[in-house]
Design an enzyme around this catalytic site. Sequence first.
Site, PDB file in Angstrom:
ATOM      1  CG  HIS A   1      -1.165   9.851 -16.406  1.00 26.58           C
ATOM      2  ND1 HIS A   1      -1.850   9.141 -17.362  1.00 26.58           N
ATOM      3  CD2 HIS A   1      -1.534   9.346 -15.212  1.00 26.58           C
ATOM      4  CE1 HIS A   1      -2.610   8.249 -16.761  1.00 26.58           C
ATOM      5  NE2 HIS A   1      -2.441   8.349 -15.462  1.00 26.58           N
TER       6      HIS A   1
ATOM      7  CD  GLU B   1      -0.383   7.999  -7.024  1.00 24.74           C
ATOM      8  OE1 GLU B   1      -1.340   8.427  -6.331  1.00 24.74           O
ATOM      9  OE2 GLU B   1      -0.025   6.819  -7.006  1.00 24.74           O
TER      10      GLU B   1
END
Length: 366
Positions: A253, A308
């Site tokens: 991320h 996700e």
Amino acid sequence: MNIHLSKSQIGLDGVPAAETILSHVDGERGELIIAGERVADLAGRSSFEGVTARLWNGATAQSLSEANVRASLGAARERAFARLPALLPATRGLPIVDGFRAAVAGLRGESGLDHEATIVGAFPVIAGALVQQANRLDPIAPDPTIGHAADTLRMLRGRAADAREIAALDAYLVTVCDHGMNASTFATRVVASTQADPFAAVTAGYCALTGPLHGGAPEPVLEMLDAIGTRERIKPWVDDALARGERLMGFGHRVYRVRDPRADVLKAAIARLKADGADLPFASEVETYIRHALRRKNPDRPLETNVEFFTAILLDALAIPRQAFTPIFAVARVAGWTAHAREQQRTGRLIRPSSSYVGPMPGDLR
Ligand code: ACO
């Protein structure tokens, strides 16, 4: 002239691009605050309509209640269903993710009606109609008397959802409804800053969401789990993929240097949905090995599980087709986009950064 930017400068890493009261991401502590509450305290306790009311109230200084938003979204779903004959022709023959973009681009405001509700109400109606269309079935009419999560599942799957399924989707919608200055929210705010209408702004947001580095990751996560297939293949498959320099979907991320807090919120929602734990042990084993392998490969750059990874498992457990995962992400995130568009427009300031020119100067080419 000819000042080359670093990788971080090109990616605008850590550059504040707006003041917002909507949400805050603390990447060092692994904390996400949405409308003043930690995400773990919202998901499972507040409905999507409740959080949407808080976001819209923050952006517009209104005082909408959860019940107000529930009623306005129910009415908006009905209006969107009536507009489907005008919206669907542009989607024929397209994959669901692209058909969704075409239909969203066709949304228009109606005078006297709240644009934000029109948009947020339309998203699950379009997603449901596209899934039905892919199965050569007619779209299912919305039921304005039930909640947004329950009706989204109904329109997607053609049958009423049970309480556990509704709770799981509601927890997902709340968890991903807003997330600071992510790429799609930034795209939305850039378009809103030109004083274009919110329909244009959320279309830009959706386009940004579809990329695999952002909201397009969950479908590839499932493809990865399918490709790995068995416990014995986890190590060789992951090691090979990393040796080839591939990015493993659902990990890493830009902002979080620790675990994405949304991953655990969704993992808990999956455990509540699947009381027998089905689907989770294999995925958890893959997750553990990938985290270990990424630590070994990039010891100086923490790369942890992101939202996700568990999004893919949750939406799959709800029997939502993987081709619709990105549109379902948009069903949630559009609550944030509409609030950010309003918040941006209230500043009255056009977003117009500069660039560093590294091309030839007149005379250089002679
Ligand atoms: N798998 C393997 N390696 C990775 C991964 C990954 N998932 N993520 C980053 N890396 C590597 C990079 O290749 C880079 O290696 P290098 O220095 O040898 O070139 C190193 O780690 C550092 O990468 P960063 O520049 O810090 O990563 P960046 O901030 O650009 O990327 C991103 C963030 C785009 C999310 C990235 O981690 C990624 O591509 N993840 C996979 C896709 C994904 O899961 N997307 C969903 C994100 S969550 C969301 O948007 C809702």
